[in-house]
Design an enzyme around this catalytic site. Structure first.
Site, PDB file in Angstrom:
ATOM      1  N   SER A 183      -9.158   0.391   6.636  1.00  0.00           N
ATOM      2  CA  SER A 183      -8.964  -0.529   7.920  1.00  0.00           C
ATOM      3  C   SER A 183      -7.162  -0.784   8.535  1.00  0.00           C
ATOM      4  O   SER A 183      -7.603  -2.231   9.460  1.00  0.00           O
ATOM      5  CB  SER A 183      -9.510  -2.105   8.097  1.00  0.00           C
ATOM      6  N   LYS A 243       0.482  -0.675  -0.414  1.00  0.00           N
ATOM      7  CA  LYS A 243       0.185  -0.350   0.600  1.00  0.00           C
ATOM      8  C   LYS A 243       0.709   1.354   0.449  1.00  0.00           C
ATOM      9  O   LYS A 243       0.436   2.441  -0.467  1.00  0.00           O
ATOM     10  CB  LYS A 243      -1.200  -0.102   1.591  1.00  0.00           C
ATOM     11  N   ASP A 283     -17.303 -10.836  -3.562  1.00  0.00           N
ATOM     12  CA  ASP A 283     -18.180  -9.818  -4.303  1.00  0.00           C
ATOM     13  C   ASP A 283     -17.537  -9.721  -5.856  1.00  0.00           C
ATOM     14  O   ASP A 283     -17.913  -9.180  -6.422  1.00  0.00           O
ATOM     15  CB  ASP A 283     -18.511  -8.348  -3.860  1.00  0.00           C
TER      16      ASP A 283
HETATM   17  C1  LIG Z   1      -5.270  -3.075   0.262  1.00  0.00           C
HETATM   18  C2  LIG Z   1      -4.757  -4.770   0.890  1.00  0.00           C
HETATM   19  C3  LIG Z   1      -4.713  -5.790  -0.485  1.00  0.00           C
HETATM   20  C4  LIG Z   1      -6.122  -5.809  -1.275  1.00  0.00           C
HETATM   21  O1  LIG Z   1      -5.659  -4.937  -2.225  1.00  0.00           O
HETATM   22  P1  LIG Z   1      -6.509  -3.863  -3.102  1.00  0.00           P
HETATM   23  O2  LIG Z   1      -6.199  -2.815  -3.375  1.00  0.00           O
HETATM   24  O3  LIG Z   1      -7.939  -3.482  -2.406  1.00  0.00           O
HETATM   25  O4  LIG Z   1      -7.655  -5.073  -3.723  1.00  0.00           O
HETATM   26  C5  LIG Z   1      -4.663  -7.289   0.045  1.00  0.00           C
HETATM   27  N1  LIG Z   1      -3.075  -6.930   0.412  1.00  0.00           N
HETATM   28  C6  LIG Z   1      -3.161  -7.018   1.990  1.00  0.00           C
HETATM   29  C7  LIG Z   1      -1.854  -6.590   2.849  1.00  0.00           C
HETATM   30  C8  LIG Z   1      -3.300  -4.964   1.546  1.00  0.00           C
HETATM   31  O5  LIG Z   1      -3.110  -4.177   2.681  1.00  0.00           O
END
Ligand SMILES: *Cc1c(COP(=O)(O)O)cnc(C)c1O
Length: 334
Positions: free
Chosen positions: A81, A56, A213
């Site tokens: 979250s 992220k 989903d």
């Molecule tokens: C946010 C997250 C995901 C999912 O990513 P998206 O871009 O929302 O599909 C998967 N693994 C981890 C560890 C994340 O923090």
């Protein structure tokens, strides 16, 4: 609000230049024991070793880098979250701007503490009764802050796309690419890279079985919204795909498959015992689907799998790997 144009591989390349020297170039892990277990050649992109412990950071830093002077002064607001919160908090600190993060009361305490540790303000809400988007939007309007959502944003998608861009640079001839799927930022970015660089590779997204989903959206040809799924994969408890991520998935993904909580625990055990890696439940979605056979026809092939994050409290990690998903139920995430 009008939807911005869809990001392209050129945006992923631009994000790679922005992230050069800022994000870690994470390693690709191999293990013969894992290959034997999976029946294929598994190449694991270790994003649990990324800054803030998840991919992220790539999307957040890319998105915040595009702010103009006024936006930087007022700062950024995000709701998450967990890992997106930490990512925005760290990116904001690095770029010298204030950050406010809206997080659920039951977010893993490790993630809340880390977000606070990066200097962000945290505003909490009740995930089961309150609407975080409404809370966040009202706060942002009041403070003039710019909202950076966790997945449905062109800069975020472009930043996340650098994960698979790097993976394909290190392992150019992958037959299959597998990533976790929540709101689709990681998978959409992965598709931009894979379709540009390795057009013949099959690309799969893996979501929790309790919250499918994404699979249903692709089947029905529209964005399907679900209730908050009960799963140990807290990073993929998203309720729907995004206006930007959905069309990219629809046009590029081979298939969306699922993993159960029990399969996630099995994959966490394999990651810990075979690879010596601590990976959070959401982080092993892809590995779980390869081990379970949910990703079809991988025998003998070269399979790239994104391990997406490693942020899990040690107590919870220990309970999950020793007692399984049900046994760990009593171990609070907060
Ligand atoms: C946010 C997250 C995901 C999912 O990513 P998206 O871009 O929302 O599909 C998967 N693994 C981890 C560890 C994340 O923090």
């Amino acid at each position: 609000m009008t939807t911005p144009p869809l990001p392209t591989y050129a945006d992923v390349q631009a994000a790679a230049r922005i992230l050069d020297g800022v994000a870690h170039r994470t390693p690709v892990l191999r293990s013969r024991r894992l290959d034997a277990l999976a029946g294929c050649e598994v190449h694991l992109k270790a994003e649990h070793l990324q800054r803030v412990g998840a991919f992220k950071f790539r999307g957040a830093f890319t998105a915040l880098s595009a702010f103009d002077a006024d936006q930087r002064r007022a700062g950024v607001l995000a709701w998450s979250s967990g890992n997106h919160a930490q990512a925005v908090a760290l990116a904001a600190r690095e770029l010298g701007m204030p950050a406010t993060i809206v997080m659920p009361h039951d977010a893993p305490e490790l993630k809340v503490a880390a977000t606070l540790g990066y200097g962000a303000e945290v505003v909490r809400y009740d995930r089961w009764t309150e609407d975080r988007e409404a809370i966040g939007a009202a706060l942002a309007a009041e403070r003039g802050m710019t909202v950076v959502p966790p997945y449905d944003h062109p800069g975020v998608i472009a930043g996340q796309g650098t994960v698979v861009k790097e993976l394909l640079e290190d392992v150019p001839d992958l037959d299959v690419v597998v990533t976790p799927l929540g709101g689709g930022g990681l998978l959409a970015g992965s598709l931009l890279s894979a379709r540009a660089v390795a057009p013949r590779a099959r690309v799969y997204g893996v979501e929790p079985a309790a919250g499918d989903d994404g699979r249903r959206s692709l089947e029905e040809g529209r964005i399907v919204t679900i209730g908050t799924p009960r799963t140990i994969a807290d990073g993929a408890q998203t309720l729907h795909l995004g206006e930007l991520t959905f069309p990219i998935l629809r046009d590029g993904v081979t298939e969306v498959v699922t993993a159960t909580d029990d399969q996630l625990v099995t994959a966490m055990r394999v990651a810990a015992s075979v690879l010596k890696q601590v990976v959070e439940p959401t982080g092993v979605l892809g590995l779980a689907a390869v081990l379970s056979g949910a990703v079809p026809q991988t025998a003998g092939l070269r399979v790239g799998v994104v391990l997406s994050g490693g942020n899990v409290d040690l107590e919870r990690f220990a309970a999950l790997v020793t007692q399984g998903a049900d046994g760990a139920e009593g171990v609070e995430q907060t």
